[in-house]
Design an enzyme around this catalytic site. Sequence first.
Site, mmCIF file in Angstrom:
data_model
loop_
_atom_site.group_PDB
_atom_site.id
_atom_site.type_symbol
_atom_site.label_atom_id
_atom_site.label_comp_id
_atom_site.label_asym_id
_atom_site.label_seq_id
_atom_site.Cartn_x
_atom_site.Cartn_y
_atom_site.Cartn_z
ATOM 1 C CE LYS A 232 -8.891 15.759 39.366
ATOM 2 N NZ LYS A 232 -9.933 15.726 38.357
ATOM 3 N NE ARG A 266 -7.552 11.317 33.871
ATOM 4 C CZ ARG A 266 -6.596 11.977 34.509
ATOM 5 N NH1 ARG A 266 -6.748 12.306 35.781
ATOM 6 N NH2 ARG A 266 -5.489 12.322 33.878
HETATM 7 N N1 HH2 Z 1 -8.312 15.305 35.799
HETATM 8 C C1 HH2 Z 1 -7.036 15.607 35.474
HETATM 9 C C2 HH2 Z 1 -6.588 15.460 34.146
HETATM 10 N N2 HH2 Z 1 -7.407 14.970 33.186
HETATM 11 N N3 HH2 Z 1 -9.509 14.134 32.538
HETATM 12 C C3 HH2 Z 1 -10.774 13.823 32.837
HETATM 13 N N4 HH2 Z 1 -11.598 13.358 31.888
HETATM 14 N N5 HH2 Z 1 -11.272 13.980 34.106
HETATM 15 C C4 HH2 Z 1 -10.502 14.468 35.131
HETATM 16 O O1 HH2 Z 1 -11.014 14.609 36.262
HETATM 17 C C5 HH2 Z 1 -9.140 14.809 34.835
HETATM 18 C C6 HH2 Z 1 -8.681 14.631 33.499
HETATM 19 C C7 HH2 Z 1 -6.086 16.114 36.513
HETATM 20 O O2 HH2 Z 1 -5.324 15.059 37.030
HETATM 21 P P1 HH2 Z 1 -3.831 14.705 36.554
HETATM 22 O O3 HH2 Z 1 -3.821 14.227 35.144
HETATM 23 O O4 HH2 Z 1 -3.210 13.762 37.501
HETATM 24 O O5 HH2 Z 1 -3.047 16.058 36.710
HETATM 25 P P2 HH2 Z 1 -2.416 17.057 35.660
HETATM 26 O O6 HH2 Z 1 -3.529 17.609 34.849
HETATM 27 O O7 HH2 Z 1 -1.716 18.084 36.512
HETATM 28 O O8 HH2 Z 1 -1.467 16.281 34.785
#
Ligand code: HH2
Length: 298
Positions: A232, A266
């Site tokens: 992040k 995660r």
């Molecule tokens: N962070 C992201 C997405 N979903 N869900 C939970 N519960 N907690 C988190 O910290 C979280 C999440 C962001 O990461 P990523 O899925 O890699 O990115 P994007 O939202 O751009 O797909």
Amino acid sequence: MTPAAAGGPPLIWRCRDRVFDLTDRTLVMGVVNLTPDSFSDGGRFLEPGAAIAQARRLLAEGADLLDLGAESTRPGAAPVPAAEQVRRLEPVLRALVSGADPCLSVDTASAEVAARALELGARVVNDVSALRDPTMAGVVARSGAGLVLMHMRGDPATMQQDPRYEDVAREVRDHLAHRLEAATRAGVAAECVALDPGIGFGKTVRHNFELLARLGELGAPGRPVLVGVSRKSFIGRTLDLPVDQRLEGGLAAAAVAVFLGARVVRTHDVAATVRAVRVADELRAARRAPAQPSEDAT
Ligand code: HH2
């Protein structure tokens, strides 16, 4: 070396027929984004074959469960219609469930998408909006699925516009307590719920560090805390590094979070995170139960 010793109060997380015992062991949730625009892996796993291969790789690396997302939640991301999310998810869910039947989570704020994913065999709904869709709680309650309730200020389109809190840890804790209450009122079993402070969702770099440092104050009695710090931007800003060079920073944050009480991490980087988390589990156990002088000299 023996695994982390027992001693803390029992903690379980029920996800349909899978019941995880988190008393002494932190779960690693691997991330696969079936999106063109996710902040760290956008476009790499949009094609089903690539997503299925990545999912299998993360399971082989030791992921306890996988989080499949078909809509990016990065700051400024545009919403993806439910039908398009289902179109992206369906072939991947089908292929994975018909194989080793791993525990699969769907990262969506749409009850329609969640319902279809649950029909196809998902066992967890990861709802970054914490039940803003008024039919989400009913869908989850009927299935007995696990539910992640995350704190987010505003929505992805606006959340990073000057986020302010009087006391970020208190406000996040109170919000999560209200959302947990709303979920249980709607029929979701408390033992199915995990709570997440939402690192990076409507928070400054300082807010993110404060939430991690005060993790012990978050959550609710008897419910596991999930954290997502992997790759992040608060790590990137701290180290002045691009998204593909944030592994060590993410591992440091994840390990400290586990030491302070997180029970689900995660991550996009499963193999490295499993190693960091296992050591952090031992440290947390050691703090509870100091080793006897005669124990294992290695
Ligand atoms: N962070 C992201 C997405 N979903 N869900 C939970 N519960 N907690 C988190 O910290 C979280 C999440 C962001 O990461 P990523 O899925 O890699 O990115 P994007 O939202 O751009 O797909």
